[in-house]
Design a protein around this motif. Structure first.
Motif, PDB file in Angstrom:
ATOM      1  N   ARG A  63       0.833  -1.210   0.000  1.00 51.95           N
ATOM      2  CA  ARG A  63       0.000   0.000   0.000  1.00 51.95           C
ATOM      3  C   ARG A  63       0.868   1.261   0.000  1.00 51.95           C
ATOM      4  O   ARG A  63       0.535   2.260  -0.642  1.00 51.95           O
ATOM      5  CB  ARG A  63      -0.939  -0.001   1.214  1.00 51.95           C
ATOM      6  CG  ARG A  63      -1.944  -1.145   1.211  1.00 51.95           C
ATOM      7  CD  ARG A  63      -3.110  -0.892   2.153  1.00 51.95           C
ATOM      8  NE  ARG A  63      -2.704  -0.638   3.525  1.00 51.95           N
ATOM      9  CZ  ARG A  63      -2.438  -1.575   4.430  1.00 51.95           C
ATOM     10  NH1 ARG A  63      -2.496  -2.862   4.090  1.00 51.95           N
ATOM     11  NH2 ARG A  63      -2.094  -1.256   5.683  1.00 51.95           N
TER      12      ARG A  63
ATOM     13  N   ARG B 244       0.265   6.215   5.565  1.00 51.21           N
ATOM     14  CA  ARG B 244      -0.342   7.549   5.686  1.00 51.21           C
ATOM     15  C   ARG B 244       0.638   8.639   5.246  1.00 51.21           C
ATOM     16  O   ARG B 244       0.259   9.588   4.553  1.00 51.21           O
ATOM     17  CB  ARG B 244      -0.787   7.804   7.128  1.00 51.21           C
ATOM     18  CG  ARG B 244      -1.894   6.889   7.606  1.00 51.21           C
ATOM     19  CD  ARG B 244      -2.607   7.452   8.839  1.00 51.21           C
ATOM     20  NE  ARG B 244      -1.724   7.674   9.975  1.00 51.21           N
ATOM     21  CZ  ARG B 244      -1.438   6.766  10.892  1.00 51.21           C
ATOM     22  NH1 ARG B 244      -1.930   5.533  10.789  1.00 51.21           N
ATOM     23  NH2 ARG B 244      -0.660   7.062  11.925  1.00 51.21           N
TER      24      ARG B 244
ATOM     25  N   GLU C 166      -8.153   7.823   0.793  1.00 56.38           N
ATOM     26  CA  GLU C 166      -8.400   6.634   1.620  1.00 56.38           C
ATOM     27  C   GLU C 166      -7.116   6.185   2.313  1.00 56.38           C
ATOM     28  O   GLU C 166      -7.106   5.865   3.506  1.00 56.38           O
ATOM     29  CB  GLU C 166      -8.948   5.517   0.732  1.00 56.38           C
ATOM     30  CG  GLU C 166      -9.210   4.219   1.485  1.00 56.38           C
ATOM     31  CD  GLU C 166      -9.743   3.123   0.563  1.00 56.38           C
ATOM     32  OE1 GLU C 166      -9.738   1.945   0.994  1.00 56.38           O
ATOM     33  OE2 GLU C 166     -10.144   3.440  -0.579  1.00 56.38           O
ATOM     34  N   LEU C 167      -6.002   6.182   1.583  1.00 52.50           N
ATOM     35  CA  LEU C 167      -4.730   5.752   2.164  1.00 52.50           C
ATOM     36  C   LEU C 167      -4.217   6.732   3.225  1.00 52.50           C
ATOM     37  O   LEU C 167      -3.442   6.345   4.103  1.00 52.50           O
ATOM     38  CB  LEU C 167      -3.680   5.584   1.063  1.00 52.50           C
ATOM     39  CG  LEU C 167      -3.911   4.416   0.099  1.00 52.50           C
ATOM     40  CD1 LEU C 167      -2.907   4.466  -1.037  1.00 52.50           C
ATOM     41  CD2 LEU C 167      -3.836   3.080   0.826  1.00 52.50           C
TER      42      LEU C 167
ATOM     43  N   ASP D 201      -5.035   5.366   6.480  1.00 48.81           N
ATOM     44  CA  ASP D 201      -4.640   3.974   6.653  1.00 48.81           C
ATOM     45  C   ASP D 201      -4.187   3.705   8.088  1.00 48.81           C
ATOM     46  O   ASP D 201      -3.705   4.605   8.791  1.00 48.81           O
ATOM     47  CB  ASP D 201      -3.503   3.653   5.665  1.00 48.81           C
ATOM     48  CG  ASP D 201      -3.277   2.172   5.491  1.00 48.81           C
ATOM     49  OD1 ASP D 201      -3.876   1.583   4.583  1.00 48.81           O
ATOM     50  OD2 ASP D 201      -2.492   1.595   6.286  1.00 48.81           O
TER      51      ASP D 201
END
Length: 327
Positions: A69, A100, A90-91, A94
């Motif tokens: 990710r 992040r 969205e990340l 995280d």
């Protein structure tokens, strides 16, 4: 990286992926190996190389582990497609802090002024480094300081400053200057350095009094930044304040002080000071190459001086190549 170089790199990664482990014997359960992640990372490399946003690969990587990710967040920043903003938002929330941080940084590269909400939210999050990256991205987008401060309003003042100070050099106005001046008293050394940089990096005439106080700072970087800035916003009286830096033990402040003095004289704000001639001549033989060259180049202000003129003529005739050119 060119197109075919990118394809070759991906092929190499895939080849490595397929040789990570020997094939399982017939009937044996298939272990959860790293091969899928390696293949996805190869695809992410290809997307970054081709500057292509490909939704299926993005969705596959989004379902992977933290390392994948994070790689996805970095890749989306490199791809530069604004369709990635929703994924990066969205990340940025995280559960993994490294994800992040990467997501907020990449989001800041792609975002426009209307996309600030995830960055404002990150300012008050648990991780200071993520928040600092969000603050810098907001500053790049021209977000008013008042809006940035409001988003971090629930934090203790020292913690808030640690997040905002790295962004202040990008923000104009007296609000940023005053916050930077207050940051000079921060107990954290890195925060103090960012505060000094915010005062010295843009042209802030109102910051001149604070900059003068930084010429004697214990940090050589801060001394150098203050000297350079005073070359732009200072006055004739600053030549006397800059003179002690010619004896500084570190080359950076010496170079900055010489450049600042030359800038003030060139701008007609001051006359060449008599008390600098002897030290300037000594600096022609300084151990540090940058100091020598800056001293020579700054001597145009004293070109009518017999002592310096003779030394410059000697250097022009027989000095090292760079010094001959400067002389």
């Amino acid at each position: 990286m060119g197109r075919w170089a990118g394809v070759t790199l991906v092929a190499l990664v895939l080849a490595c992926a397929r040789t990570v482990a020997p094939p399982a014997p017939p009937g044996a359960p298939v272990a959860a190996a790293a091969v899928p992640d390696l293949e996805l990372r190869a695809l992410l490399l290809l997307l970054a190389d081709r500057k292509t946003f490909e939704p299926y690969s993005v969705d596959q990587a989004l379902a992977g582990g933290p390392a994948l990710r994070r790689e996805l967040a970095v890749t989306l920043g490199r791809v530069g497609d604004r369709r990635a903003l929703a994924v990066l938002a969205e990340l940025s929330r995280d559960r993994d802090v490294e994800v992040r941080r990467a997501a907020v940084f990449s989001f800041g590269l792609l975002a426009g002024p209307a996309d600030r909400a995830p960055l404002l939210l990150a300012l008050s999050g648990a991780d200071r480094e993520t928040a600092a990256a969000a603050a810098q991205a907001l500053a790049r987008l021209g977000t008013p300081l008042e809006e940035i401060e409001a988003a971090a309003g629930g934090l203790e003042s020292e913690e808030r400053d640690l997040r905002l100070l790295p962004a202040l050099w990008r923000l104009p106005g007296d609000g940023a200057r005053l916050l930077a001046e207050s940051g000079l008293d921060h107990p954290d050394a890195a925060a103090r350095r960012w505060a000094a940089y915010a005062l010295a990096r843009p042209v802030r005439p109102a910051a001149a009094p604070a900059l003068r106080g930084l010429l004697a700072d214990a940090d050589p970087w801060i001394r150098g930044w203050a000297a350079r800035a005073l070359g732009r916003v200072g006055d004739a009286g600053d030549l006397d304040r800059l003179r002690p830096l010619l004896d500084d033990p570190r080359p950076g402040p010496v170079i900055r002080a010489l450049g600042a003095a030359a800038a003030l004289i060139r701008a007609g704000k001051a006359a060449p000071p008599d008390g600098w001639r002897g030290r300037l001549a000594e600096l022609y033989d300084a151990p540090h190459r940058g100091v020598r060259l800056t001293a020579i180049e700054s001597s145009f202000c004293w070109l009518l001086d017999d002592q310096l003129g003779a030394r410059l003529a000697d250097l022009a005739a027989g000095g090292r190549p760079a010094e001959r050119r400067a002389a």
